[in-house]
Design a protein around this motif. Structure first.
Motif, PDB file in Angstrom:
ATOM      1  N   GLU A 102      39.699  38.301  47.896  1.00  0.00           N
ATOM      2  CA  GLU A 102      39.051  38.665  46.636  1.00  0.00           C
ATOM      3  C   GLU A 102      37.916  37.710  46.243  1.00  0.00           C
ATOM      4  O   GLU A 102      37.050  38.067  45.456  1.00  0.00           O
ATOM      5  CB  GLU A 102      40.091  38.730  45.516  1.00  0.00           C
ATOM      6  N   ASN A 103      37.922  36.494  46.792  1.00  0.00           N
ATOM      7  CA  ASN A 103      36.886  35.521  46.466  1.00  0.00           C
ATOM      8  C   ASN A 103      35.867  35.346  47.589  1.00  0.00           C
ATOM      9  O   ASN A 103      34.979  34.495  47.485  1.00  0.00           O
ATOM     10  CB  ASN A 103      37.528  34.169  46.151  1.00  0.00           C
ATOM     11  N   SER A 104      35.971  36.144  48.640  1.00  0.00           N
ATOM     12  CA  SER A 104      35.107  36.003  49.814  1.00  0.00           C
ATOM     13  C   SER A 104      34.056  37.110  49.847  1.00  0.00           C
ATOM     14  O   SER A 104      34.114  38.066  49.052  1.00  0.00           O
ATOM     15  CB  SER A 104      35.963  36.069  51.080  1.00  0.00           C
ATOM     16  N   PRO A 105      33.094  37.027  50.763  1.00  0.00           N
ATOM     17  CA  PRO A 105      32.122  38.114  50.926  1.00  0.00           C
ATOM     18  C   PRO A 105      32.751  39.447  51.336  1.00  0.00           C
ATOM     19  O   PRO A 105      32.086  40.482  51.296  1.00  0.00           O
ATOM     20  CB  PRO A 105      31.190  37.579  52.024  1.00  0.00           C
ATOM     21  N   HIS A 106      34.039  39.432  51.711  1.00  0.00           N
ATOM     22  CA  HIS A 106      34.735  40.653  52.134  1.00  0.00           C
ATOM     23  C   HIS A 106      35.470  41.319  50.975  1.00  0.00           C
ATOM     24  O   HIS A 106      36.274  42.234  51.198  1.00  0.00           O
ATOM     25  CB  HIS A 106      35.744  40.328  53.248  1.00  0.00           C
ATOM     26  N   CYS A 107      35.187  40.903  49.750  1.00  0.00           N
ATOM     27  CA  CYS A 107      35.984  41.360  48.606  1.00  0.00           C
ATOM     28  C   CYS A 107      35.917  42.870  48.399  1.00  0.00           C
ATOM     29  O   CYS A 107      36.873  43.475  47.896  1.00  0.00           O
ATOM     30  CB  CYS A 107      35.559  40.639  47.341  1.00  0.00           C
ATOM     31  N   ASP A 108      34.791  43.490  48.800  1.00  0.00           N
ATOM     32  CA  ASP A 108      34.667  44.932  48.571  1.00  0.00           C
ATOM     33  C   ASP A 108      35.433  45.766  49.593  1.00  0.00           C
ATOM     34  O   ASP A 108      35.402  46.991  49.545  1.00  0.00           O
ATOM     35  CB  ASP A 108      33.196  45.340  48.568  1.00  0.00           C
ATOM     36  N   THR A 109      36.148  45.122  50.523  1.00  0.00           N
ATOM     37  CA  THR A 109      36.926  45.861  51.534  1.00  0.00           C
ATOM     38  C   THR A 109      38.395  45.975  51.152  1.00  0.00           C
ATOM     39  O   THR A 109      39.180  46.558  51.900  1.00  0.00           O
ATOM     40  CB  THR A 109      36.825  45.177  52.901  1.00  0.00           C
ATOM     41  N   MET A 110      38.785  45.419  50.008  1.00  0.00           N
ATOM     42  CA  MET A 110      40.204  45.418  49.644  1.00  0.00           C
ATOM     43  C   MET A 110      40.624  46.756  49.070  1.00  0.00           C
ATOM     44  O   MET A 110      39.967  47.317  48.195  1.00  0.00           O
ATOM     45  CB  MET A 110      40.508  44.313  48.641  1.00  0.00           C
ATOM     46  N   VAL A 111      41.743  47.269  49.568  1.00  0.00           N
ATOM     47  CA  VAL A 111      42.398  48.461  49.030  1.00  0.00           C
ATOM     48  C   VAL A 111      43.765  48.021  48.502  1.00  0.00           C
ATOM     49  O   VAL A 111      44.555  47.420  49.236  1.00  0.00           O
ATOM     50  CB  VAL A 111      42.569  49.554  50.101  1.00  0.00           C
ATOM     51  N   ASP A 112      44.048  48.303  47.244  1.00  0.00           N
ATOM     52  CA  ASP A 112      45.296  47.867  46.617  1.00  0.00           C
ATOM     53  C   ASP A 112      46.440  48.800  47.029  1.00  0.00           C
ATOM     54  O   ASP A 112      46.992  49.547  46.229  1.00  0.00           O
ATOM     55  CB  ASP A 112      45.131  47.840  45.103  1.00  0.00           C
ATOM     56  N   ASN A 113      46.779  48.751  48.303  1.00  0.00           N
ATOM     57  CA  ASN A 113      47.859  49.573  48.854  1.00  0.00           C
ATOM     58  C   ASN A 113      48.160  49.033  50.249  1.00  0.00           C
ATOM     59  O   ASN A 113      47.266  48.967  51.097  1.00  0.00           O
ATOM     60  CB  ASN A 113      47.432  51.040  48.939  1.00  0.00           C
ATOM     61  N   ASN A 114      49.383  48.615  50.472  1.00  0.00           N
ATOM     62  CA  ASN A 114      49.730  48.119  51.805  1.00  0.00           C
ATOM     63  C   ASN A 114      50.456  49.165  52.648  1.00  0.00           C
ATOM     64  O   ASN A 114      51.093  48.841  53.655  1.00  0.00           O
ATOM     65  CB  ASN A 114      50.566  46.839  51.720  1.00  0.00           C
TER      66      ASN A 114
END
Length: 454
Positions: A108-120
């Protein structure tokens, strides 16, 4: 969903990272996880050393430690030397449950933050009201909890989920195998007619390559006893059949031990062992099947008190799954048994529990208040160790009128530190009294006598 569906889904969303956030107040999550405390693992224990500050300028997040991460993010976490990754690795090196927060926070604090999906992509069977009272205190200075196993009554949760779901936990065949069969049928259709063993489950608990140091003195003693009983039974059966050419002498330790379950109930032990047939001087490998006998009796004449359904004694009581993990109830003199009772619904009531040792001496007695909604009660009585070997009795009384009783076996040991106990080398546990312990030459006889309980 099936594996093929999982491959198709991840191929479609290969640039995304799937993690489940806690979804509640962040300050509460930090306190509950102990992120504001300093932890250090030493001597197989996680020690809480004191308080610490959360790094400033960082959005701390966390949740499930089950996730699906793509290659780009994994390489970033593994090889990057930027301040975020370096400092977070240092911070989480002294954290109680780093996997439940590290990846969430870095992502969430990295340049990859926009790739997170809140579902595992999974369902977890949490039931925090059941057996979730500060677990794991013996291994960590913090209160813990873990999910429950899925059972058939939970199957509707797999069908009703609105989000993509490929995984679920927990499943344990020793607790419930029926739910696994239901899922197989749901995903792949029914098994062919006549498929054997659909309700059976075998679990290996010992094999020769494990080495006897993987066994306790109690299990080693009883596995040897089971093997000897099998050899005696084989000799008797062959003798009754008119064959006198078999006399067996046990050789070495058991080769393997399996637990067998049928229809989600423990059935017994299968012991593979070696023996020499003295009549023909031949080494043979045999298997002995040992079925436990749970002795639970309702008082005669029956009491008017009808709430008690079952009572059992064992060790390794699992309050979440409401069973003893010590399948078969193998107990020795230094074990601390737990008494469990299963109750039906009814009014609040108090019962008296009395523990009686093999020579009919009362070793412990206490009262239990059974609330109207109680289903199970369990209690570890303050018994003096070592326990007297032999058959013990636990009596349950209501207004001092017998309701029921259950019996269990405490086996005398024939091994100490995995070495046979021999005459002249008598093993007496600390604080024991010699008069309480038969000599080793008697122990084998006692074992053969009390083993009829199995």
């Amino acid at each position: 969903m099936t594996n093929d569906q999982l491959v198709a889904f991840l191929s479609r969303y290969r640039d995304m990272n799937f993690l489940k956030s806690h979804g509640r107040d962040n300050a509460r999550f930090i306190r509950k996880q102990g992120l504001d405390r300093l932890f250090l693992e030493c001597d197989a224990h996680m020690w809480r050393l004191g308080d610490r500050r959360i790094p400033e300028g960082i959005a701390v997040d966390g949740g499930s430690d089950w996730f699906l991460l793509n290659r780009k993010f994994v390489e970033y976490v593994t090889f990057s030397t930027d301040d975020l990754v370096t400092k977070m690795k240092q911070f989480y090196s002294y954290t109680l449950l780093p996997a439940e927060s590290f990846f969430h926070t870095v992502l969430e604090n990295s340049p990859h933050c926009d790739t997170m999906v809140d579902n595992n992509l999974r369902i977890t069977n949490w039931n925090r009201k059941l057996g979730c009272k500060c677990q794991y205190k013996h291994i960590v200075d913090w209160c813990g909890c873990s999910p429950n196993d899925f059972k058939p009554q939970d199957f509707h949760r797999f069908q009703q989920t609105a989000r993509p779901t490929f995984f679920a936990r927990k499943f344990e065949a020793v607790v419930n195998q029926e739910i696994i069969g239901q899922l197989d049928y749901y995903l792949y259709g029914n098994y062919p007619a006549g498929t054997p063993g659909l309700r059976s489950y075998w679990e290996n608990v010992y094999d020769e390559p494990d080495g006897i140091h993987s066994l306790s003195d109690v299990t080693l003693t009883l596995y040897h006893s089971f093997s000897r009983l099998g050899l005696r039974r084989a000799e008797l059966l062959l003798h009754d059949a008119g064959e006198n050419s078999c006399r067996y002498y046990p050789m070495g330790h058991p080769a393997s031990v399996h637990l067998y379950f049928l229809a989600d109930r423990f059935q017994g032990f299968l012991i593979k062992h070696h023996a020499t047939n003295l009549a023909v001087s031949k080494l043979e490998t045999l298997e002995t099947w040992v079925m436990p006998k749970k002795v639970f009796k309702i008082a005669s004449p029956p009491s008017d008190f009808g709430r008690l359904q079952f009572s059992e004694v064992g060790t390794d009581w699992d309050a979440k799954e409401r069973l003893f993990r010590n399948f078969g109830g193998l107990l020795g003199p230094m074990d601390e048994p737990v008494g469990m009772q299963k109750w039906g619904k009814g009014p609040n009531v108090t019962v008296t529990v009395v523990w009686v040792d093999p020579v009919n001496i009362i070793a412990a007695t206490y009262d239990i208040l059974i609330e109207s909604t109680a289903e199970f009660t369990h209690y570890k009585p303050p018994l003096n160790l070592p326990l007297r070997p032999g058959v013990w009795t636990v009596k349950i009384l209501h207004h001092w009128v017998p309701v029921a009783e259950t019996k269990f076996l405490v086996a005398p040991l024939t091994f100490s530190n995995r070495q046979p106990i021999k005459l002249g080398n008598v093993f007496l546990p600390a604080q024991s009294h010699p008069q309480q312990w038969p000599l080793p030459t008697v122990w084998c006889t006692v074992l053969l006598e009390v083993s009829q309980c199995f």
